[in-house]
Design an enzyme around this catalytic site. Structure first.
Site, PDB file in Angstrom:
ATOM      1  N   ARG A   3       0.896  -1.213   0.035  1.00 33.25           N
ATOM      2  CA  ARG A   3       0.121  -0.059   0.048  1.00 33.25           C
ATOM      3  C   ARG A   3       0.867   1.120  -0.055  1.00 33.25           C
ATOM      4  O   ARG A   3       1.943   1.308   0.643  1.00 33.25           O
ATOM      5  CB  ARG A   3      -0.798   0.004   1.139  1.00 33.25           C
ATOM      6  CG  ARG A   3      -2.359  -0.639   1.243  1.00 33.25           C
ATOM      7  CD  ARG A   3      -3.277   0.170   0.341  1.00 33.25           C
ATOM      8  NE  ARG A   3      -4.446  -0.512   0.104  1.00 33.25           N
ATOM      9  CZ  ARG A   3      -4.611  -1.567  -0.709  1.00 33.25           C
ATOM     10  NH1 ARG A   3      -3.812  -1.938  -1.481  1.00 33.25           N
ATOM     11  NH2 ARG A   3      -5.957  -2.002  -0.808  1.00 33.25           N
ATOM     12  N   HIS A  14      -0.639   0.519  -9.512  1.00 36.92           N
ATOM     13  CA  HIS A  14      -1.516  -0.242  -8.526  1.00 36.92           C
ATOM     14  C   HIS A  14      -1.963  -1.243  -9.326  1.00 36.92           C
ATOM     15  O   HIS A  14      -3.334  -1.402  -9.592  1.00 36.92           O
ATOM     16  CB  HIS A  14      -2.369   0.824  -8.087  1.00 36.92           C
ATOM     17  CG  HIS A  14      -3.003   0.035  -6.719  1.00 36.92           C
ATOM     18  ND1 HIS A  14      -3.204   0.868  -5.618  1.00 36.92           N
ATOM     19  CD2 HIS A  14      -3.165  -1.268  -6.454  1.00 36.92           C
ATOM     20  CE1 HIS A  14      -3.755   0.034  -4.793  1.00 36.92           C
ATOM     21  NE2 HIS A  14      -3.748  -1.395  -5.186  1.00 36.92           N
ATOM     22  N   GLU A  24      -1.589   8.162  -4.069  1.00 33.35           N
ATOM     23  CA  GLU A  24      -1.909   7.968  -5.169  1.00 33.35           C
ATOM     24  C   GLU A  24      -3.182   8.314  -5.789  1.00 33.35           C
ATOM     25  O   GLU A  24      -4.187   8.316  -4.994  1.00 33.35           O
ATOM     26  CB  GLU A  24      -1.690   6.300  -5.511  1.00 33.35           C
ATOM     27  CG  GLU A  24      -2.702   5.304  -4.796  1.00 33.35           C
ATOM     28  CD  GLU A  24      -2.342   3.956  -4.869  1.00 33.35           C
ATOM     29  OE1 GLU A  24      -1.134   3.682  -4.916  1.00 33.35           O
ATOM     30  OE2 GLU A  24      -3.363   3.284  -5.351  1.00 33.35           O
TER      31      GLU A  24
HETATM   32  C1  GLV Z   1      -5.484  -4.034  -4.028  1.00 34.85           C
HETATM   33  O1  GLV Z   1      -4.533  -3.275  -3.593  1.00 34.85           O
HETATM   34  C2  GLV Z   1      -6.080  -4.703  -2.977  1.00 34.85           C
HETATM   35  O2  GLV Z   1      -6.097  -4.548  -1.802  1.00 34.85           O
HETATM   36  O3  GLV Z   1      -6.814  -5.700  -3.533  1.00 34.85           O
END
Ligand code: GLV
Length: 327
Positions: A239, A286, A268
């Protein structure tokens, strides 16, 4: 009358169609992004919502939405939820565990390979027309096979990465986690438990797969980067906020560590401008769980959570134990 739900992010048309069989659905196929204020306002007619991790569900949002009964994240991470506040308010929280584990572990490994072997940097060089000859040292990177992989966060995805490293690439796997794995799991992953300090000192490649919380904020900052080998790489698929991005950009510019691969960012979709300036970092938007099959499974599970709870009183993968919205 069908219950009203908000699908706050674009999803597959057929999953949306399934939801329309049960609910009066307002979609966001246009992909509008909302400030927390607008999101809290938008939610007001809805008893359920499906969202990415971009939209917060906290005490303020809950106070403004007494009609809300469930929010389904299309993500395994759920740091956008204040789960205790949701439980106290009688609102069900759900996420999408398991369906993305292997795909995300694949991506972690891909980003590690791309980072260690300087794939993005060398591709930019080729596209810029700068390739003139074969040189012994051109984009010479770091060895992956047989090296030491240090994993911080040894949940399902961390274990998937450990498997790939130990069994596929003959790596020595060390890990650090809030709690130690069972001896059976350690043996399966061929992974040894070490302190964070030892991991940072020993690992050739550091992989971050820890969930975000106040406790894990800036797990890697200037002090930790200073403990890593100058030849080491760092990969963050966890994250934004787990890494201090400003400190990382500084460490990369100063070659304090060799390279980094970063899929998630503080703030982000904005990216720290200094990270964009350094060549020795692979930056991806991401996408660790982004295969069609996995994104479909995530959308389906999020939809099934809404359908299960709002039509039968039982979500499939609840994060809290809630029977009904308190008055
Ligand atoms: C994406 O970052 C998730 O947590 O699935």
């Amino acid at each position: 009358m069908k219950p009203k739900i908000l699908v706050a992010c674009p999803i597959f048309d057929d999953v949306l169609a399934q939801l329309r069989e049960h609910f009066e659905v307002t979609d966001n196929q246009a992909d509008a992004s909302w400030t927390p204020e607008v999101w809290a306002e938008r939610l007001q007619p809805f008893v359920g919502a499906l969202t990415t991790g971009a939209n917060p569900v906290n005490a303020q949002v809950l106070a403004r939405n007494p009609q809300l009964r469930i929010v389904a994240n299309m993500a395994v991470g759920y740091n956008n939820f204040d789960v205790p506040a949701m439980t106290a308010a009688g609102v069900v929280a759900t996420n999408t565990p398991d369906v993305l584990t292997e795909t995300t572990a694949d991506f972690g490994f891909a980003l590690l390979m791309a980072t260690a072997r300087r794939m993005a940097e060398s591709e930019h060089f080729l596209r810029a027309g700068l390739w003139k000859s074969w040189r012994y040292d051109m984009f010479a990177g770091a060895e992956v096979h047989g090296s030491t992989l240090g994993i911080i966060g040894m949940g399902r995805i961390g274990q998937g990465i450990a498997h790939r490293g130990a069994h596929g690439f003959g790596m020595d796997v060390i890990y650090h986690n809030r709690s130690r794995l069972s001896a059976e799991l350690e043996a399966e992953c061929k992974a040894s438990y070490v302190s964070k300090e030892e991991l940072l000192k020993k690992a050739d490649h550091v992989m971050l797969v820890v969930p975000y919380s106040a406790e894990s904020h800036h797990t890697i900052g200037a002090a930790e980067l200073a403990q890593m080998k100058p030849t080491a790489t760092l990969v963050n698929i966890a994250r934004g906020g787990i890494v201090d991005d400003a400190a990382l950009a500084k460490a990369l510019a100063a070659k304090q560590i060799a390279a980094a691969g970063i899929d998630v960012f503080e703030g982000e979709p904005s990216v720290h401008p200094d990270l964009l300036k350094v060549p020795n970092v692979v930056l991806t938007p991401h996408i660790a769980s982004a295969t069609i099959q996995t994104r479909r499974a995530m959308a389906q599970l999020a939809a099934d959570n809404l359908i299960g709870f709002l039509t039968q009183g039982q979500a499939v993968t609840p994060l809290n134990n809630v029977t009904g919205r308190h008055a």
